[in-house]
Design a protein around this motif. Sequence first.
Motif, PDB file in Angstrom:
ATOM      1  N   LEU A  75       9.771  -7.286 -13.503  1.00  0.00           N
ATOM      2  CA  LEU A  75       8.624  -6.725 -12.659  1.00  0.00           C
ATOM      3  C   LEU A  75       9.023  -5.435 -11.572  1.00  0.00           C
ATOM      4  CD1 LEU A  75       7.401 -10.801 -12.162  1.00  0.00           C
ATOM      5  CD2 LEU A  75       6.709  -8.435 -13.479  1.00  0.00           C
ATOM      6  N   LEU A  76       7.906  -5.298 -11.858  1.00  0.00           N
ATOM      7  CA  LEU A  76       7.879  -3.353 -10.669  1.00  0.00           C
ATOM      8  C   LEU A  76       8.672  -4.380  -9.028  1.00  0.00           C
ATOM      9  CD1 LEU A  76       4.040  -2.340 -12.323  1.00  0.00           C
ATOM     10  CD2 LEU A  76       6.944  -0.853 -11.875  1.00  0.00           C
ATOM     11  N   GLY A  77       8.599  -5.344  -8.932  1.00  0.00           N
ATOM     12  CA  GLY A  77       8.923  -5.357  -7.531  1.00  0.00           C
ATOM     13  C   GLY A  77       8.551  -4.515  -6.356  1.00  0.00           C
ATOM     14  N   ASN A  78       7.125  -4.621  -6.018  1.00  0.00           N
ATOM     15  CA  ASN A  78       5.436  -4.025  -5.894  1.00  0.00           C
ATOM     16  C   ASN A  78       6.224  -4.206  -4.109  1.00  0.00           C
ATOM     17  OD1 ASN A  78       3.720  -1.760  -5.710  1.00  0.00           O
ATOM     18  ND2 ASN A  78       2.653  -3.422  -4.452  1.00  0.00           N
ATOM     19  N   ARG A  79       6.361  -2.978  -3.479  1.00  0.00           N
ATOM     20  CA  ARG A  79       5.923  -3.049  -2.127  1.00  0.00           C
ATOM     21  C   ARG A  79       5.236  -2.658  -1.579  1.00  0.00           C
ATOM     22  NH1 ARG A  79      10.630  -4.823   1.044  1.00  0.00           N
ATOM     23  NH2 ARG A  79      12.548  -4.469  -0.712  1.00  0.00           N
ATOM     24  N   ALA A  80       4.106  -3.228  -1.024  1.00  0.00           N
ATOM     25  CA  ALA A  80       2.813  -2.834  -0.420  1.00  0.00           C
ATOM     26  C   ALA A  80       2.996  -2.514   1.396  1.00  0.00           C
ATOM     27  CB  ALA A  80       1.701  -3.091  -1.147  1.00  0.00           C
ATOM     28  N   ARG A 224      11.183   0.733  -9.841  1.00  0.00           N
ATOM     29  CA  ARG A 224      10.152   0.022  -9.038  1.00  0.00           C
ATOM     30  C   ARG A 224       8.844   0.944  -8.906  1.00  0.00           C
ATOM     31  NH1 ARG A 224      14.036  -2.388  -5.600  1.00  0.00           N
ATOM     32  NH2 ARG A 224      15.722  -2.970  -7.563  1.00  0.00           N
ATOM     33  N   SER A 225       7.950  -0.118  -7.855  1.00  0.00           N
ATOM     34  CA  SER A 225       6.546   0.514  -6.959  1.00  0.00           C
ATOM     35  C   SER A 225       6.553   0.179  -6.319  1.00  0.00           C
ATOM     36  CB  SER A 225       5.579   0.765  -8.302  1.00  0.00           C
ATOM     37  OG  SER A 225       5.204  -1.213  -7.812  1.00  0.00           O
ATOM     38  N   PHE A 226       6.079   1.127  -5.104  1.00  0.00           N
ATOM     39  CA  PHE A 226       5.687   0.844  -3.638  1.00  0.00           C
ATOM     40  C   PHE A 226       4.361   1.750  -3.705  1.00  0.00           C
ATOM     41  CE2 PHE A 226       5.432   2.390   1.008  1.00  0.00           C
ATOM     42  CZ  PHE A 226       6.600   1.508   0.889  1.00  0.00           C
ATOM     43  N   THR A 227       2.796   1.133  -3.078  1.00  0.00           N
ATOM     44  CA  THR A 227       1.767   1.111  -2.324  1.00  0.00           C
ATOM     45  C   THR A 227       1.416   1.210  -1.227  1.00  0.00           C
ATOM     46  OG1 THR A 227       1.382  -1.137  -2.726  1.00  0.00           O
ATOM     47  CG2 THR A 227       1.338   0.129  -5.435  1.00  0.00           C
ATOM     48  N   LEU A 228       0.065   1.946  -0.845  1.00  0.00           N
ATOM     49  CA  LEU A 228       0.024   1.837   0.743  1.00  0.00           C
ATOM     50  C   LEU A 228      -0.392   0.021   0.883  1.00  0.00           C
ATOM     51  CD1 LEU A 228      -0.898   2.927   3.257  1.00  0.00           C
ATOM     52  CD2 LEU A 228      -2.876   3.807   2.454  1.00  0.00           C
ATOM     53  N   ALA A 229      -1.457  -0.346  -0.201  1.00  0.00           N
ATOM     54  CA  ALA A 229      -1.994  -1.430  -0.155  1.00  0.00           C
ATOM     55  C   ALA A 229      -1.879  -2.061  -1.305  1.00  0.00           C
ATOM     56  CB  ALA A 229      -3.517  -1.355   0.003  1.00  0.00           C
ATOM     57  N   ARG A 230      -1.867  -3.463  -0.754  1.00  0.00           N
ATOM     58  CA  ARG A 230      -2.225  -4.415  -2.019  1.00  0.00           C
ATOM     59  C   ARG A 230      -3.013  -5.594  -1.771  1.00  0.00           C
ATOM     60  NH1 ARG A 230      -3.205  -7.475  -6.087  1.00  0.00           N
ATOM     61  NH2 ARG A 230      -1.414  -8.839  -7.250  1.00  0.00           N
TER      62      ARG A 230
END
Lengths: 230, 442
Positions: A75-80, A224-230
Amino acid sequence: MKKCLTCQQTMFEQVNFAWLFSFRKIQEKYLCENCLKKFVLIRNEERCQGCGRKQEKTNLCYDCIRWEKTGEKKLLGNRAVFTYNEAMQNFMEEYKFKGDYYWYHIFQKDFEQNIRDYYNSGWIYVPIPVDTLTLAERGFNQVTGLLQSLPFDEILKMKEVPERIKQSHKTRKQRLETQQPFEYIDKIDVAGKKILLVDDVYTTGRTLYYAKEILVKKGARDIRSFTLAR
Amino acid sequence: MDKSEFFGRLYIVEKAKLNQMNLHAEHILPAIQIRVEQIICNRCGQKTAKKRGTLPNKQYFCPKCKILGRISTLNVLYTIPEPNKFTQNFNPLSWDGKLSLLQSQAAKELKHVVESKSSHLLWAVTGAGKTEMLFNALEYAILKKMRICIASPRVDVCNELFPRLKTSFKQVDILLLHGKQKQKYRYTQIVICTTHQLLNFHQAFDVLIIDEVDSFPFVNNRMLNHAVKVSRKKESALIFLTATPTKKLLADVRKKKLTFSYLPVRYHGHILPFPKVSIVRGWESKLRKQKLPHKMAKIIMKWSKANFPFLIFVPKISLLEKVYKTVRKYLVSDTRGTTVYANDPERIEKVTKLRKGELDFLITTTILERGVTFPNLNVLVLGAENKVFTKSSLVQIAGRVGRSSSRPFGDVFFLCQTSTRAVKGALREISFLNRKGRQLLK
Ligand SMILES: [Zn+2]
Ligand SMILES: [Zn+2]
Ligand SMILES: [Zn+2]
């Protein structure tokens, strides 16, 4: 006198002694305390390890388990940084949809700092692109707007599909059925590299996983991914 | 796209699509002018610091009028000069009501304003019958194939005007335009719109009527002035209608920029009810103990007994519930009332219920200060010293009373901690108008 971008109330700068004796430049404010409070931070110990959603525990959420079932091995292990609540929706409305570019100021510095804190050395930052038509109309990519002073590499591009329905106008089902929307631009070699995909919002994850798929094929090692909001 | 959609309009065209569209170069205007430190928007006329309106790649946008759809240096504005392409209408007025003597005098003046394409302020008291007084002037303008716009800062006012004009000018195509409805734009001889929407027009109107100009005391006046200036033709008639003119308008009258007339008498031939002021010290702390000032209790019990509907105005939304609960304690249990405020989803239903007699009272914010009429109404303002109650707001509130010919009077009470300039100003203005009115009625 500066006014809060959201509620238009005049904000008074609080200048104290600590500031007078430091060499730090006073941080410019764009939102008043009251409006700022409406954004909800997602802390490390209260997020899904797969998509970054705010929840009680750190285990995988229902959606991420589904991603695993569809064969996604890693998985991308996203952080928001924030939850996608009403305040964030309002931000996106003004910034992205009404096109008030100046609003990037509200988050840009903190957003960049967060990225630096978690993904410091050896990472290539790759913003999710905007299609040509939207870019021509809007005049900016909302993701790179938030990344201005970080070095990023635009190695993805939207495929030119005539009359493509805009992402926000699709239902969840339609979104999931969309075919690979991206193309790879051969600017840099990503083989064996660590890639951090950056987007404004993580909604279903579909967009980001498509981006990942392309870069995996190009031999990237860790994505990996990083977003402002989730 | 139908060419008529460009007539007198400012149409936003993306530069990227310009060559596909086959437009006449002489009708294209730049969207934004770039100066050294500022940009100037060619739609709203406002200046903005470059820093605030910057886009990547040295492009600029206007943040001031983004509510109408952002314009930027990525766009141009396109307009076709207003051609007044309307079908000749020989008998446009389908209204068969009668004007009073004073109303027809004012109507004649307004017609003259249209004939001579001059600028005029009509100061008509609340309940004077402003709309009907416009009909002669409008009829004349329609016969002459003039293009007409009636604009107001308030959506409510537009929504109320639209059906009345439609029934009075059945043969004429009328368009209602405001941000809260989905009606697509089309070319019509009469436009009813919010003042914001005027920014989308360019030298279009031969007659521009601004109704209740003052109704948003904090509106961006510079933007409104710009809209009034550019939406109408260079030679055109301009009429301001109001019950509570601003200082600025009266100053323009003094400078002879506007001609001027009064109508200080209501359509039924009576003057305005005069407010009574009561000083009620510590009303807020009484309220905290769920008590009303003695004076207020007496008034509402009397009204309720007489079975007349009433409005109680309060300065803040947060007071609505508390005042409602406390008022309830003083009234017999079958008295029906509720609270109402601007964003109340049931606002319209509640107002209708009071009008129909299905409710006996409403506790309200200033939202009901204008645009609504109820027969036999009494009103009370609690906390009239609060700055939300401006002079014009208080005059408007008093103007809710005595609207029907069956009961052309009624009670108006201003209850305040201390008497403010706004309260005194409102009393002075009403007594001035009533003095004028009495002279006319002699
Ligand atoms: Zn604020
Ligand atoms: Zn998850
Ligand atoms: Zn503008």
